[in-house]
Enzyme design. Structure first.
Site, short mmCIF file in Angstrom:
data_model
loop_
_atom_site.label_atom_id
_atom_site.label_comp_id
_atom_site.label_asym_id
_atom_site.label_seq_id
_atom_site.Cartn_x
_atom_site.Cartn_y
_atom_site.Cartn_z
N ASN A 76 0.87 -1.16 0.00
CA ASN A 76 0.00 0.00 0.00
C ASN A 76 0.92 1.22 0.00
O ASN A 76 1.65 1.44 0.97
CB ASN A 76 -0.90 0.00 1.24
N ARG A 105 0.51 4.20 0.63
CA ARG A 105 0.27 5.15 1.72
C ARG A 105 0.76 4.63 3.07
O ARG A 105 0.71 5.34 4.06
CB ARG A 105 -1.22 5.48 1.79
N CYS A 106 1.23 3.39 3.10
CA CYS A 106 1.66 2.75 4.35
C CYS A 106 3.17 2.87 4.51
O CYS A 106 3.94 2.43 3.67
CB CYS A 106 1.25 1.28 4.31
N SER A 107 3.60 3.45 5.63
CA SER A 107 5.03 3.62 5.86
C SER A 107 5.76 2.29 5.97
O SER A 107 6.89 2.16 5.49
CB SER A 107 5.28 4.47 7.11
#
Length: 109
Positions: free
Chosen positions: A8, A10-12
């Site tokens: 994803n 947007r996932c760090s």
């Protein structure tokens, strides 16, 4: 070794895991699992490779399911709502690891 990464952007943790694998020279195929959700069969295969129950892939804080829900109910929820899949997941031909922490994926490469 080739690795598919359910990712994803947007996932760090997803970004950190991808950077870690690339820094090690691992050939990574990135799959945005929300845009290209895994099938029920793919979820079952990954769980077999993880050697974990379906609940291990569930983002419980985003779910309405109870933690004691059946494997079938959890799998159905993951298959129909990919945002519930824990991320990232690194998958090889014979093994898989959830990248929490990102270094966990190094066990399979």
């Amino acid at each position: 070794m080739a690795v598919t990464l359910w990712y994803n952007p947007r996932c760090s943790k997803s970004r950190q895991t991808l950077a870690l694998l690339e820094a090690r020279g691992v050939a990574v195929t990135v799959r945005d699992y929300q845009k290209s959700p895994p099938s029920l069969a793919e979820l079952q295969d990954v769980l077999r490779k993880l050697d974990q129950p379906a609940g291990a892939l569930m983002r419980w804080k985003d779910s309405d399911l109870a933690k004691d829900s059946s494997e079938g109910d959890i799998l159905a929820a993951l298959a129909t709502n990919p945002k519930l899949i824990e991320r990232p997941v690194a998958i090889t031909q014979s093994a898989a690891r959830i990248g929490r922490p990102p270094e966990a994926v190094l066990e399979i490469v």
